[in-house]
Write a protein that holds these residues in place. Structure first.
Motif, PDB file in Angstrom:
ATOM      1  N   ASP A   6       0.821  -1.209   0.000  1.00 22.86           N
ATOM      2  CA  ASP A   6       0.000   0.000   0.000  1.00 22.86           C
ATOM      3  C   ASP A   6       0.856   1.261   0.000  1.00 22.86           C
ATOM      4  O   ASP A   6       0.543   2.237  -0.699  1.00 22.86           O
ATOM      5  CB  ASP A   6      -0.943   0.001   1.210  1.00 22.86           C
ATOM      6  CG  ASP A   6      -2.111  -0.947   1.022  1.00 22.86           C
ATOM      7  OD1 ASP A   6      -2.807  -0.834  -0.007  1.00 22.86           O
ATOM      8  OD2 ASP A   6      -2.333  -1.811   1.881  1.00 22.86           O
ATOM      9  N   ALA A   7       1.939   1.254   0.771  1.00 24.26           N
ATOM     10  CA  ALA A   7       2.840   2.408   0.778  1.00 24.26           C
ATOM     11  C   ALA A   7       3.501   2.576  -0.585  1.00 24.26           C
ATOM     12  O   ALA A   7       3.707   3.701  -1.069  1.00 24.26           O
ATOM     13  CB  ALA A   7       3.893   2.246   1.874  1.00 24.26           C
ATOM     14  N   LEU A   8       3.824   1.471  -1.227  1.00 19.35           N
ATOM     15  CA  LEU A   8       4.413   1.523  -2.555  1.00 19.35           C
ATOM     16  C   LEU A   8       3.409   2.092  -3.560  1.00 19.35           C
ATOM     17  O   LEU A   8       3.752   2.924  -4.409  1.00 19.35           O
ATOM     18  CB  LEU A   8       4.856   0.124  -2.971  1.00 19.35           C
ATOM     19  CG  LEU A   8       5.618  -0.024  -4.285  1.00 19.35           C
ATOM     20  CD1 LEU A   8       6.861   0.855  -4.293  1.00 19.35           C
ATOM     21  CD2 LEU A   8       5.992  -1.483  -4.512  1.00 19.35           C
ATOM     22  N   ALA A   9       2.167   1.649  -3.459  1.00 16.15           N
ATOM     23  CA  ALA A   9       1.121   2.162  -4.345  1.00 16.15           C
ATOM     24  C   ALA A   9       0.918   3.655  -4.142  1.00 16.15           C
ATOM     25  O   ALA A   9       0.708   4.410  -5.115  1.00 16.15           O
ATOM     26  CB  ALA A   9      -0.186   1.413  -4.096  1.00 16.15           C
ATOM     27  N   ALA A  10       0.981   4.115  -2.906  1.00 13.95           N
ATOM     28  CA  ALA A  10       0.844   5.548  -2.617  1.00 13.95           C
ATOM     29  C   ALA A  10       1.987   6.338  -3.235  1.00 13.95           C
ATOM     30  O   ALA A  10       1.789   7.455  -3.736  1.00 13.95           O
ATOM     31  CB  ALA A  10       0.784   5.773  -1.114  1.00 13.95           C
ATOM     32  N   ALA A  11       3.200   5.777  -3.212  1.00 17.78           N
ATOM     33  CA  ALA A  11       4.353   6.452  -3.808  1.00 17.78           C
ATOM     34  C   ALA A  11       4.178   6.610  -5.315  1.00 17.78           C
ATOM     35  O   ALA A  11       4.529   7.649  -5.891  1.00 17.78           O
ATOM     36  CB  ALA A  11       5.629   5.669  -3.494  1.00 17.78           C
ATOM     37  N   THR A  30      -2.832  -2.529  -9.346  1.00 17.48           N
ATOM     38  CA  THR A  30      -4.239  -2.216  -9.107  1.00 17.48           C
ATOM     39  C   THR A  30      -4.417  -1.356  -7.857  1.00 17.48           C
ATOM     40  O   THR A  30      -5.309  -0.503  -7.789  1.00 17.48           O
ATOM     41  CB  THR A  30      -5.052  -3.520  -8.967  1.00 17.48           C
ATOM     42  OG1 THR A  30      -4.943  -4.267 -10.174  1.00 17.48           O
ATOM     43  CG2 THR A  30      -6.517  -3.232  -8.688  1.00 17.48           C
ATOM     44  N   LYS A  31      -3.560  -1.560  -6.852  1.00 15.81           N
ATOM     45  CA  LYS A  31      -3.686  -0.841  -5.590  1.00 15.81           C
ATOM     46  C   LYS A  31      -3.472   0.655  -5.744  1.00 15.81           C
ATOM     47  O   LYS A  31      -3.888   1.446  -4.878  1.00 15.81           O
ATOM     48  CB  LYS A  31      -2.674  -1.393  -4.571  1.00 15.81           C
ATOM     49  CG  LYS A  31      -3.017  -2.759  -4.010  1.00 15.81           C
ATOM     50  CD  LYS A  31      -1.961  -3.226  -3.011  1.00 15.81           C
ATOM     51  CE  LYS A  31      -2.379  -4.496  -2.299  1.00 15.81           C
ATOM     52  NZ  LYS A  31      -3.428  -4.251  -1.284  1.00 15.81           N
ATOM     53  N   VAL A  32      -2.820   1.084  -6.818  1.00 17.06           N
ATOM     54  CA  VAL A  32      -2.564   2.516  -7.008  1.00 17.06           C
ATOM     55  C   VAL A  32      -3.870   3.301  -7.057  1.00 17.06           C
ATOM     56  O   VAL A  32      -3.943   4.447  -6.600  1.00 17.06           O
ATOM     57  CB  VAL A  32      -1.731   2.740  -8.294  1.00 17.06           C
ATOM     58  CG1 VAL A  32      -1.545   4.231  -8.583  1.00 17.06           C
ATOM     59  CG2 VAL A  32      -0.366   2.069  -8.163  1.00 17.06           C
ATOM     60  N   SER A  33      -4.925   2.688  -7.565  1.00 17.42           N
ATOM     61  CA  SER A  33      -6.215   3.383  -7.680  1.00 17.42           C
ATOM     62  C   SER A  33      -6.766   3.829  -6.337  1.00 17.42           C
ATOM     63  O   SER A  33      -7.606   4.742  -6.275  1.00 17.42           O
ATOM     64  CB  SER A  33      -7.244   2.476  -8.371  1.00 17.42           C
ATOM     65  OG  SER A  33      -7.556   1.346  -7.557  1.00 17.42           O
ATOM     66  N   ASN A  34      -6.324   3.209  -5.246  1.00 14.46           N
ATOM     67  CA  ASN A  34      -6.841   3.523  -3.915  1.00 14.46           C
ATOM     68  C   ASN A  34      -6.157   4.726  -3.282  1.00 14.46           C
ATOM     69  O   ASN A  34      -6.525   5.135  -2.177  1.00 14.46           O
ATOM     70  CB  ASN A  34      -6.661   2.323  -2.976  1.00 14.46           C
ATOM     71  CG  ASN A  34      -7.389   1.093  -3.460  1.00 14.46           C
ATOM     72  OD1 ASN A  34      -8.430   1.191  -4.109  1.00 14.46           O
ATOM     73  ND2 ASN A  34      -6.844  -0.073  -3.168  1.00 14.46           N
ATOM     74  N   HIS A  35      -5.170   5.319  -3.970  1.00 17.83           N
ATOM     75  CA  HIS A  35      -4.345   6.339  -3.321  1.00 17.83           C
ATOM     76  C   HIS A  35      -4.342   7.686  -4.029  1.00 17.83           C
ATOM     77  O   HIS A  35      -3.482   8.530  -3.747  1.00 17.83           O
ATOM     78  CB  HIS A  35      -2.912   5.808  -3.183  1.00 17.83           C
ATOM     79  CG  HIS A  35      -2.820   4.627  -2.271  1.00 17.83           C
ATOM     80  ND1 HIS A  35      -2.761   4.736  -0.898  1.00 17.83           N
ATOM     81  CD2 HIS A  35      -2.826   3.287  -2.541  1.00 17.83           C
ATOM     82  CE1 HIS A  35      -2.709   3.532  -0.360  1.00 17.83           C
ATOM     83  NE2 HIS A  35      -2.748   2.638  -1.337  1.00 17.83           N
ATOM     84  N   PHE A  36      -5.310   7.923  -4.899  1.00 17.28           N
ATOM     85  CA  PHE A  36      -5.457   9.236  -5.503  1.00 17.28           C
ATOM     86  C   PHE A  36      -6.431  10.065  -4.669  1.00 17.28           C
ATOM     87  O   PHE A  36      -7.481   9.577  -4.259  1.00 17.28           O
ATOM     88  CB  PHE A  36      -5.998   9.131  -6.930  1.00 17.28           C
ATOM     89  CG  PHE A  36      -5.022   8.536  -7.907  1.00 17.28           C
ATOM     90  CD1 PHE A  36      -3.900   9.236  -8.296  1.00 17.28           C
ATOM     91  CD2 PHE A  36      -5.232   7.271  -8.437  1.00 17.28           C
ATOM     92  CE1 PHE A  36      -2.995   8.690  -9.195  1.00 17.28           C
ATOM     93  CE2 PHE A  36      -4.339   6.711  -9.334  1.00 17.28           C
ATOM     94  CZ  PHE A  36      -3.213   7.425  -9.711  1.00 17.28           C
TER      95      PHE A  36
END
Length: 213
Positions: A6-11, A30-36
């Protein structure tokens, strides 16, 4: 401390500019979508025919008819649109995406990408739309764990697995570091997570340059 998924996706999400049209690959990306943020202004494209995808769906928001290319339930943002699979691939192949974020088995220092097959006889090849995305998007980011289960680096001098695309990757996000790749084969370490530069260089068989965050 190394980054969890999750931290990687946020980065990754933090580095995607406002107004960009982006495809997120199957699996970890896919997890990147959760961090915009709600006002990020990033438009997410799905290979199976959607513009305006939102975060992954949970609980009562799950609609079995609303999924991404990885069959993960997702949400839609205001203004979302749907279209034929062929039209989706025309967007991918036609250079209409600013960026794609893909997983990988290996990435070479020159930016070659191997993410569809390990070459083992018992593996099931699954290139999907990865080759179209890797070549069609203006930039290709990779999101992966830096080291395989046997401890070997997935950032390599030359890929030993079948290639998905040649000289297409410009940036690699991993649990230990963020790498910037140039077309001449140079690799700059922009960020480090839970590892020193000297140890990273010892474990990665590519000449690295220490950069500034």
């Amino acid at each position: 401390m190394t980054l969890d998924s999750d931290a990687l996706a946020a980065a990754v999400a933090a580095d995607i500019p406002r107004g960009a049209y982006v495809n997120l690959g199957i699996g970890l990306p896919t997890k990147v979508s959760n961090h915009f943020a709600a006002d990020a202004g990033v438009v997410l494209h799905t290979e199976n025919g959607m513009l305006g995808m939102g975060p992954e769906a949970t609980g009562d928001d799950v609609d079995p008819d609303l999924i991404n290319a990885g069959k993960v339930p997702v949400t839609e943002l205001p203004g979302a649109s749907y279209f034929h699979h062929a039209d989706s691939f025309a967007m991918m192949r036609g250079g209409h995406l600013d960026c794609c974020v893909l997983g990988a088995y290996q990435v070479s220092a020159a930016g070659d990408l191997a993410n569809w097959h390990t070459g083992r006889p018992d593996d099931i090849p699954a290139v999907g739309g990865a080759m179209d995305l890797a070549i069609g998007a203006r930039e290709t980011f990779v999101m992966m764990n830096l080291f395989a289960k046997d401890g070997t680096s997935k950032l390599v001098t030359a890929c030993t697995y079948p290639l998905t695309g040649v000289r297409c990757v410009t940036r690699i996000y991993t649990d230990h570091a963020v790498f910037l790749l140039d077309r001449a084969g140079g690799v700059t370490v922009r960020d480090l997570f839970g590892i020193g530069f000297a140890e990273l260089q010892r474990r990665v068989p590519v000449t690295l340059t220490e950069g500034s965050p």
